[in-house]
Design an enzyme around this catalytic site. Structure first.
Site, PDB file in Angstrom:
ATOM      1  N   HIS A   6       0.832  -1.219   0.000  1.00  0.00           N
ATOM      2  CA  HIS A   6       0.000   0.000   0.000  1.00  0.00           C
ATOM      3  C   HIS A   6       0.864   1.265   0.000  1.00  0.00           C
ATOM      4  O   HIS A   6       0.622   2.196   0.758  1.00  0.00           O
ATOM      5  CB  HIS A   6      -0.997  -0.019   1.169  1.00  0.00           C
TER       6      HIS A   6
ATOM      7  N   HIS B 223      -0.949   5.156   9.462  1.00  0.00           N
ATOM      8  CA  HIS B 223       0.418   5.668   9.418  1.00  0.00           C
ATOM      9  C   HIS B 223       0.510   7.010  10.144  1.00  0.00           C
ATOM     10  O   HIS B 223       0.792   8.047   9.550  1.00  0.00           O
ATOM     11  CB  HIS B 223       0.880   5.815   7.964  1.00  0.00           C
TER      12      HIS B 223
ATOM     13  N   HIS C 278      10.976  -3.306   2.947  1.00  0.00           N
ATOM     14  CA  HIS C 278      11.331  -1.893   2.833  1.00  0.00           C
ATOM     15  C   HIS C 278      11.762  -1.354   4.191  1.00  0.00           C
ATOM     16  O   HIS C 278      11.316  -1.822   5.227  1.00  0.00           O
ATOM     17  CB  HIS C 278      10.189  -1.053   2.252  1.00  0.00           C
TER      18      HIS C 278
ATOM     19  N   GLU D 157       5.185  -4.923   8.488  1.00  0.00           N
ATOM     20  CA  GLU D 157       3.793  -4.823   8.030  1.00  0.00           C
ATOM     21  C   GLU D 157       3.264  -6.154   7.495  1.00  0.00           C
ATOM     22  O   GLU D 157       2.048  -6.379   7.483  1.00  0.00           O
ATOM     23  CB  GLU D 157       3.674  -3.762   6.932  1.00  0.00           C
TER      24      GLU D 157
END
Length: 454
Positions: A181, A228, A362, A409
């Site tokens: 996302h 976030h 990431h 995540e």
């Protein structure tokens, strides 16, 4: 609903559950506003004008004007919130409690001085205790019910006619969808850059998914994502939070809200899932007011494009993967299993998909920023398909070392995977589509569609 609520047969008692919370959200928020002196003064000066500022139902406003606490609770009020209204009127808690019993203030006080009301005969409806019988009603409530009898009778008949024609059955999970996302994906969509050489290969990987969705569109998407630092700041950090509202606005993440449609929820199914999952031992935070960020809207774009309105209803499910401790993969996988049981016990024939979002590898911070691990990511996809139970045992440190600090995540994908049929003893899913791409801004993009097989 088919969900067991054993407290419904306790006489003279309203348990404030997820359904009540959803129904009474704005009524209770109105009551909370009276904790401020300026608001109390405005309410006392002009009740109708102040009530007009709140999106309560006409019945809730009528109950407030009548100061009928039983009526307010029937429409979703909670006594702790309603007590703010009583305090505004200068009432003690004992006076408020007494007003709901049909007794005079003095009779109620005498009962309490004598030791309070006995539970004997008051544990189950139909016994012979002193709390049995009809709820005490104000004249205003009785009048309201008389005025609505004809409308209710007509509505009941219409509902009966419709139910005779409607299909019967329970909700089912037909598929799970997994997707990164990345916020930059949303920016590329919003600014018309999807065909540029940098972005075109990534978006091409989702074209088969859009085609698949046209023939496999669900009624509801249960979408697992992480906020976030948008709706939740460091003052409140829920580990698991379910959105139970009727709609959710796109959040302003600092660049202005994304130009995407508001998300339409499914409050009835969300409340059902919340109650069922909590009864299975998972502590969820229920959120009746929630703004959704790119974690939710970007996967929606990737699967549905950019429609004027989203073609499905969505239940947002937030997982804390921002501040440690974050939930383990094993806990997330077991939660997915509990969610499947909850959905399958909902007595409407809804087609539900569950989506896991975030990742893949990431890292966004520190000297190691920019970390990508293609080999590890693809091995994760292999294990997610073939042996999710074993994958769920992977410790957090492996995610951090191999997939980067933000690669954690991916535990959210295990919630979606745990909700598939084979995690409950059914058949293994069919892989409808698999895609992997590097990079999208700072992130490796992973994508997978798994279909449950009958």
């Amino acid at each position: 609903m088919s969900l067991n609520k054993p407290y419904l047969d306790v006489p003279g008692t309203t348990i404030f559950d997820a359904d009540q919370s959803r129904k009474g959200y704005w009524l209770n928020q109105f009551c909370m506003s009276l904790m401020k002196a300026d608001n109390r003064a405005r309410f006392k000066a002009d009740e109708d004008a102040y009530l007009a500022e709140w999106p309560m139902t006409d019945e809730q406003k009528a109950a407030v004007r009548a100061r009928d606490l039983n009526w307010m609770m029937r429409t979703g009020g909670n006594i702790y919130f309603l007590s703010k209204l009583g305090a505004t009127d200068g009432l003690s808690f004992q006076q408020m409690a007494g007003s709901m019993t049909g007794m005079s203030e003095q009779q109620y006080r005498d009962m309490m001085v004598a030791g309070g009301r006995s539970p004997e005969g008051n544990r189950v409806v139909g016994e012979h205790g002193d709390a049995q019988g009809p709820v005490n009603q104000s004249a205003a409530w009785k009048d309201w019910e008389q005025q609505t009898q004809k409308r209710l009778a007509a509505a009941v008949q219409q509902a009966h006619d419709a139910s005779n024609k409607a299909a019967t059955g329970h909700a089912r999970i037909s598929a799970s969808v997994y997707s990164s996302h990345v916020p930059a994906i949303g920016a590329a969509i919003d600014h018309g850059k999807t065909a540029e050489p940098y972005w075109a290969p990534m978006f091409a990987g989702f074209e088969p998914s859009k085609a698949w969705m046209k023939t496999h569109r669900p009624d509801v998407v249960f979408l697992v994502y992480n906020d976030h630092a948008t709706n939740f700041d460091l003052s409140v950090i829920p580990t698991f939070a379910i959105g139970t509202a009727a709609e959710f606005e796109p959040a302003d993440e600092g660049y202005g809200a994304r130009p995407v449609p508001k998300v339409i929820g499914h409050p009835e199914l969300a409340s059902h899932i919340a109650q069922s999952v909590i009864q299975q031992g998972f502590d969820l935070t229920l959120v009746n007011e929630l703004k959704v960020d790119h974690g939710l809207t970007v996967p929606m774009n990737l699967m549905f494009g950019t429609p004027a309105e989203w073609p499905v209803r969505v239940i947002p499910f937030h997982v804390n993967v921002v501040q440690y401790p974050v939930p383990s993969g094993a806990r997330c996988f077991a939660l997915g299993q509990a969610i499947r049981r909850a959905i399958e016990s909902f007595d409407q024939p809804l087609n539900v998909q569950i989506w896991g979002t975030g990742g893949m590898s990431h890292q966004l911070q520190g000297p190691r920023a920019g970390l990508i691990n293609r080999e590890w990511d693809n091995a994760f996809l292999d294990r997610l398909i073939a042996d999710p139970q074993d994958l769920s045992a992977m410790p957090h440190i492996d995610y951090v070392r191999e997939a980067g600090s933000e690669g954690i995540e991916l535990v959210m994908w295990l919630i979606a995977r745990g909700a598939m049929a084979d995690a409950g003893g059914g058949r293994s899913p069919r892989v409808a589509h698999r895609f992997y791409h590097v990079p999208a801004s700072n992130t490796a993009v992973g994508h997978l569609i798994l279909e449950n097989q009958a």
